[in-house]
Design a protein around this motif. Structure first.
Motif, PDB file in Angstrom:
ATOM      1  N   ILE A 208      53.461  44.554  21.279  1.00 57.74           N
ATOM      2  CA  ILE A 208      52.749  45.075  22.501  1.00 57.74           C
ATOM      3  C   ILE A 208      52.036  46.119  21.589  1.00 57.74           C
ATOM      4  O   ILE A 208      50.645  46.561  20.886  1.00 57.74           O
ATOM      5  N   VAL A 209      52.869  47.162  20.705  1.00 56.97           N
ATOM      6  CA  VAL A 209      52.162  48.458  20.095  1.00 56.97           C
ATOM      7  C   VAL A 209      51.960  48.576  18.758  1.00 56.97           C
ATOM      8  O   VAL A 209      52.473  48.509  17.732  1.00 56.97           O
ATOM      9  N   GLY A 210      51.273  48.239  18.571  1.00 59.36           N
ATOM     10  CA  GLY A 210      50.130  47.593  17.777  1.00 59.36           C
ATOM     11  C   GLY A 210      48.640  47.680  17.180  1.00 59.36           C
ATOM     12  O   GLY A 210      48.450  48.551  17.274  1.00 59.36           O
TER      13      GLY A 210
ATOM     14  N   ALA B  47      59.872  53.809  13.900  1.00 59.43           N
ATOM     15  CA  ALA B  47      58.587  54.317  13.170  1.00 59.43           C
ATOM     16  C   ALA B  47      57.728  54.471  13.928  1.00 59.43           C
ATOM     17  O   ALA B  47      56.843  55.338  14.297  1.00 59.43           O
ATOM     18  N   LYS B  48      56.929  53.690  14.902  1.00 58.16           N
ATOM     19  CA  LYS B  48      55.677  53.714  15.479  1.00 58.16           C
ATOM     20  C   LYS B  48      55.683  54.951  16.358  1.00 58.16           C
ATOM     21  O   LYS B  48      54.751  54.981  16.737  1.00 58.16           O
ATOM     22  N   ILE B  49      56.497  54.408  17.525  1.00 62.04           N
ATOM     23  CA  ILE B  49      56.422  55.400  18.604  1.00 62.04           C
ATOM     24  C   ILE B  49      56.838  56.841  17.948  1.00 62.04           C
ATOM     25  O   ILE B  49      56.888  57.352  18.799  1.00 62.04           O
ATOM     26  N   LEU B  50      57.751  56.632  16.530  1.00 59.01           N
ATOM     27  CA  LEU B  50      57.898  58.089  16.427  1.00 59.01           C
ATOM     28  C   LEU B  50      56.280  58.488  16.193  1.00 59.01           C
ATOM     29  O   LEU B  50      55.709  59.667  16.206  1.00 59.01           O
ATOM     30  N   ALA B  51      55.398  58.098  15.240  1.00 56.39           N
ATOM     31  CA  ALA B  51      54.058  58.346  15.087  1.00 56.39           C
ATOM     32  C   ALA B  51      53.113  58.830  16.216  1.00 56.39           C
ATOM     33  O   ALA B  51      52.687  59.505  16.079  1.00 56.39           O
ATOM     34  N   LEU B  52      53.200  57.953  17.035  1.00 58.33           N
ATOM     35  CA  LEU B  52      52.722  58.363  18.309  1.00 58.33           C
ATOM     36  C   LEU B  52      52.854  59.080  18.985  1.00 58.33           C
ATOM     37  O   LEU B  52      51.761  60.216  19.490  1.00 58.33           O
TER      38      LEU B  52
ATOM     39  N   PRO C 250      65.451  41.100  31.367  1.00 56.70           N
ATOM     40  CA  PRO C 250      65.119  41.622  32.226  1.00 56.70           C
ATOM     41  C   PRO C 250      65.444  43.386  32.094  1.00 56.70           C
ATOM     42  O   PRO C 250      64.385  44.238  32.373  1.00 56.70           O
ATOM     43  N   LYS C 251      66.647  43.601  31.542  1.00 53.48           N
ATOM     44  CA  LYS C 251      66.472  44.927  30.907  1.00 53.48           C
ATOM     45  C   LYS C 251      65.633  44.801  29.813  1.00 53.48           C
ATOM     46  O   LYS C 251      65.085  46.282  29.523  1.00 53.48           O
ATOM     47  N   ALA C 252      65.862  44.380  29.044  1.00 49.84           N
ATOM     48  CA  ALA C 252      64.690  44.355  27.433  1.00 49.84           C
ATOM     49  C   ALA C 252      62.872  44.903  28.694  1.00 49.84           C
ATOM     50  O   ALA C 252      62.784  46.010  27.599  1.00 49.84           O
ATOM     51  N   ILE C 253      63.289  43.819  29.624  1.00 52.16           N
ATOM     52  CA  ILE C 253      61.791  44.013  30.472  1.00 52.16           C
ATOM     53  C   ILE C 253      61.642  46.265  30.730  1.00 52.16           C
ATOM     54  O   ILE C 253      60.867  46.486  30.702  1.00 52.16           O
ATOM     55  N   CYS C 254      62.597  45.845  31.791  1.00 46.36           N
ATOM     56  CA  CYS C 254      62.759  47.003  32.685  1.00 46.36           C
ATOM     57  C   CYS C 254      62.559  48.579  31.197  1.00 46.36           C
ATOM     58  O   CYS C 254      62.114  49.440  31.679  1.00 46.36           O
ATOM     59  N   ILE C 255      63.329  47.938  30.402  1.00 52.34           N
ATOM     60  CA  ILE C 255      62.943  49.012  29.401  1.00 52.34           C
ATOM     61  C   ILE C 255      61.249  50.261  28.283  1.00 52.34           C
ATOM     62  O   ILE C 255      61.650  50.394  28.366  1.00 52.34           O
ATOM     63  N   SER C 256      61.261  48.603  28.249  1.00 52.26           N
ATOM     64  CA  SER C 256      60.150  48.595  26.880  1.00 52.26           C
ATOM     65  C   SER C 256      58.671  48.964  27.966  1.00 52.26           C
ATOM     66  O   SER C 256      58.263  49.521  27.191  1.00 52.26           O
ATOM     67  N   MET C 257      59.132  48.498  29.404  1.00 56.28           N
ATOM     68  CA  MET C 257      57.287  48.335  29.446  1.00 56.28           C
ATOM     69  C   MET C 257      57.330  50.100  30.061  1.00 56.28           C
ATOM     70  O   MET C 257      56.157  50.626  30.036  1.00 56.28           O
ATOM     71  N   PRO C 258      57.901  50.890  30.970  1.00 57.44           N
ATOM     72  CA  PRO C 258      57.530  51.965  30.635  1.00 57.44           C
ATOM     73  C   PRO C 258      57.822  52.931  29.715  1.00 57.44           C
ATOM     74  O   PRO C 258      56.919  53.541  29.217  1.00 57.44           O
ATOM     75  N   VAL C 259      58.531  52.466  28.413  1.00 51.90           N
ATOM     76  CA  VAL C 259      58.143  53.227  27.521  1.00 51.90           C
ATOM     77  C   VAL C 259      56.464  53.135  26.600  1.00 51.90           C
ATOM     78  O   VAL C 259      56.684  54.277  26.540  1.00 51.90           O
ATOM     79  N   VAL C 260      56.323  52.186  27.083  1.00 53.79           N
ATOM     80  CA  VAL C 260      55.036  51.424  26.192  1.00 53.79           C
ATOM     81  C   VAL C 260      53.959  52.416  26.728  1.00 53.79           C
ATOM     82  O   VAL C 260      52.946  52.730  26.331  1.00 53.79           O
ATOM     83  N   THR C 261      54.077  52.157  28.387  1.00 55.23           N
ATOM     84  CA  THR C 261      53.264  53.103  29.155  1.00 55.23           C
ATOM     85  C   THR C 261      53.227  54.391  28.592  1.00 55.23           C
ATOM     86  O   THR C 261      52.107  54.777  29.024  1.00 55.23           O
ATOM     87  N   LEU C 262      54.189  55.244  28.681  1.00 51.65           N
ATOM     88  CA  LEU C 262      54.468  56.480  28.550  1.00 51.65           C
ATOM     89  C   LEU C 262      53.751  57.227  27.154  1.00 51.65           C
ATOM     90  O   LEU C 262      53.025  57.755  27.125  1.00 51.65           O
ATOM     91  N   VAL C 263      54.435  56.153  26.076  1.00 53.03           N
ATOM     92  CA  VAL C 263      53.396  56.309  24.796  1.00 53.03           C
ATOM     93  C   VAL C 263      51.503  56.109  25.030  1.00 53.03           C
ATOM     94  O   VAL C 263      51.293  56.738  24.351  1.00 53.03           O
TER      95      VAL C 263
END
Length: 495
Positions: free
Chosen positions: A50-52, A190-195, A260-273
């Motif tokens: 997603i984060v690209g 690395a990309k989460i840290l960069a953002l 489902p765990k991967a989805i529930c962890i990933s999507m809020p993280v991406v939205t917040l970032v």
């Protein structure tokens, strides 16, 4: 695309060349893709894909059609929320139909082979290669930007670097799945840290007294439904990839729990970032600066980082590198599954007998992406790619409702509230309909490409009495690819 008996025709001929090689097979002795993806790997694939390029390409377009920073920020957050709803629906689909292939598998299960083939057709020539091409070009532009600080890098250089990185990542995917996951995990972190660094830099800018760009946030807000729909398209394009983990369900350890765990962890993280990154851009840059920029992150770094402005293009390159790696990995499995089901040439469903990776599928996907590296209008590409993708996501979620009705007793480890798929269907339908009024050409092109797949299906899939010369040519091509890449069909055994 003609079906050929893999076990009777292809395997014996391949072993004339590969005799003596022993694959790391399943207990049954067959050649299969291995379950090597953990929960952490799953989260890294979703976030990494997603984060690209989207977060660095779409902010100017989202602001252009939203009209104000406040409305643009609302669009980004709601796009994340809508993607989260869709991802939860896909969690039910993925655990109810635990097959790789994502939308292709779900549409086929619900509505039959023709709609599934049409999705595969569009993904093959529009969705996947176009997204990969945009990501590769974004990587190339940003990795070269420090060398041409005062102007755009030369087009030929950008295209060459994009082609090289596409081929390099394809080679890694061909060689070893563990290498792919290590690259993905590292670059996702690395990309989460960069953002986050981007956001912290903007906070320092704000605390120094520069708050003028965040005043009157809602001024100029656009209210036309068509423009708002396109603003959402640009936001949703940046979230595209949330369903990519469903493409590789068969390689995910304990998919009922980890998907489902991967989805529930990933999507809020991406939205917040994404929300924090947009706040950073909005705090430092004016509306005119954002809308005039084709690379908002670079304009941001020039404004705030001074002599260290070269850091931002490097951050963008990190983001796009990881995103392209994850997209290549996941999308190759989609075409592998389609070929395994007879909807693409059998050669694409072959597995390397030593490394247990779908080498022909990866190479084919690389070649199609290389052809599309000359893409010009990013805005038009985003509109028609997102419109086409929205249509098939609607089909997948409709399939969830249809299977609830036709197969109520089907095992559903996850069962979402009916309110979620119904709300998702209504919102996505409104977006597609509204976009037709402002960008009818792009939406029309997308629909035309879908329709073109029907005669292709009738000729290459439905036509049973194909001439012998065509069957022979297809079989010769499949055997040639098998010998060249030392690959066998899934579950084949050495003779």
């Amino acid at each position: 695309m003609a079906k050929v008996s893999a076990s009777e025709t292809l395997a014996p001929k391949v072993m004339d060349v590969g005799e003596g090689e022993h694959s790391e097979a399943e207990p049954s002795g067959g050649v299969r893709l291995k379950k090597e993806l953990s929960l952490v790997n799953g989260v890294a694939i979703i976030v990494g894909v997603i984060v690209g390029s989207g977060i660095f390409v779409s902010p100017s377009l989202a602001l252009k059609y939203a009209g104000s920073k406040g409305m643009a920020l609302i669009v980004w957050v709601l796009s994340g929320f809508l993607s989260m709803i869709g991802a939860l629906c896909y969690a039910e689909l993925g655990t109810m139909i635990p097959k790789s292939g994502g939308d292709y598998a779900y549409i086929g299960e619900a509505f039959g082979p023709l709609p599934a083939f049409l999705y595969l057709w569009v993904a093959l020539f529009v969705l996947v290669p176009t997204g990969n091409a945009i990501t590769a070009l974004t990587f190339a532009k940003n990795i070269l930007q420090p060398l041409w600080p005062a102007c755009e890098p030369p087009t030929d250089a950008v295209t060459l670097i994009a082609a090289v990185i596409t081929c390099f990542l394809t080679a890694i995917n061909c060689y070893n799945v563990k290498w792919v996951t290590r690259v993905q995990d590292s670059f996702t972190a690395a990309k989460i840290l960069a953002l986050l660094v981007t956001f912290c830099a903007s906070l320092a800018y704000l605390f120094s007294g520069h708050t003028e760009n965040l005043q009157s946030m809602m001024q100029g807000t656009v209210t036309k439904p068509g423009d708002i729909a396109i603003a959402f398209y640009t936001g949703l394009f940046s979230y595209s990839g949330w369903n990519y983990l469903n493409f590789v369900t068969e390689e995910l350890k304990d998919p009922y729990r980890n998907l489902p765990k991967a989805i529930c962890i990933s999507m809020p993280v991406v939205t917040l970032v994404y929300a924090l990154t947009n706040v950073a851009f909005f705090a430092v840059l004016t509306n005119d600066q954002i809308m005039a920029s084709e690379a908002v992150a670079v304009t941001f770094s020039d404004q705030i980082l001074g002599v260290f402005s070269w850091v931002m293009p490097l951050f963008v390159a990190l983001c796009t590198f990881g995103s392209l790696n994850g997209a290549i990995y996941a999308s190759s499995r989609l075409f592998f599954v389609g070929a395994r089901n007879g909807h693409l040439p059998l050669a694409i469903s072959l597995i390397d007998v030593r490394r247990l990776t779908p080498v022909p599928s990866l190479i084919f996907m690389c070649l199609v992406t290389l052809v599309l590296l000359l893409s010009k209008s990013v805005e038009s590409l985003i509109v028609y790619v997102t419109a086409v993708e929205a249509i098939f996501i609607l089909c997948s979620v409709s399939g969830l409702l249809w299977l609830r009705y036709t197969q109520p007793n089907l095992q559903r480890p996850i069962r979402v509230s009916l309110l979620l798929p119904i709300s998702f269907l209504i919102l996505c339908t409104l977006l597609v309909v509204c976009s037709c009024f402002t960008h009818p050409l792009e939406v029309g092109v997308g629909v035309a490409i879908i329709a073109l797949g029907v005669p292709v299906y009738l000729v290459f899939i439905m036509w049973e009495n194909k001439p012998s010369w065509l069957l022979s040519a297809c079989n010769s091509f499949n055997v040639f690819c098998s010998k060249m890449f030392l690959c066998l069909p899934e579950d084949s055994k050495e003779l």
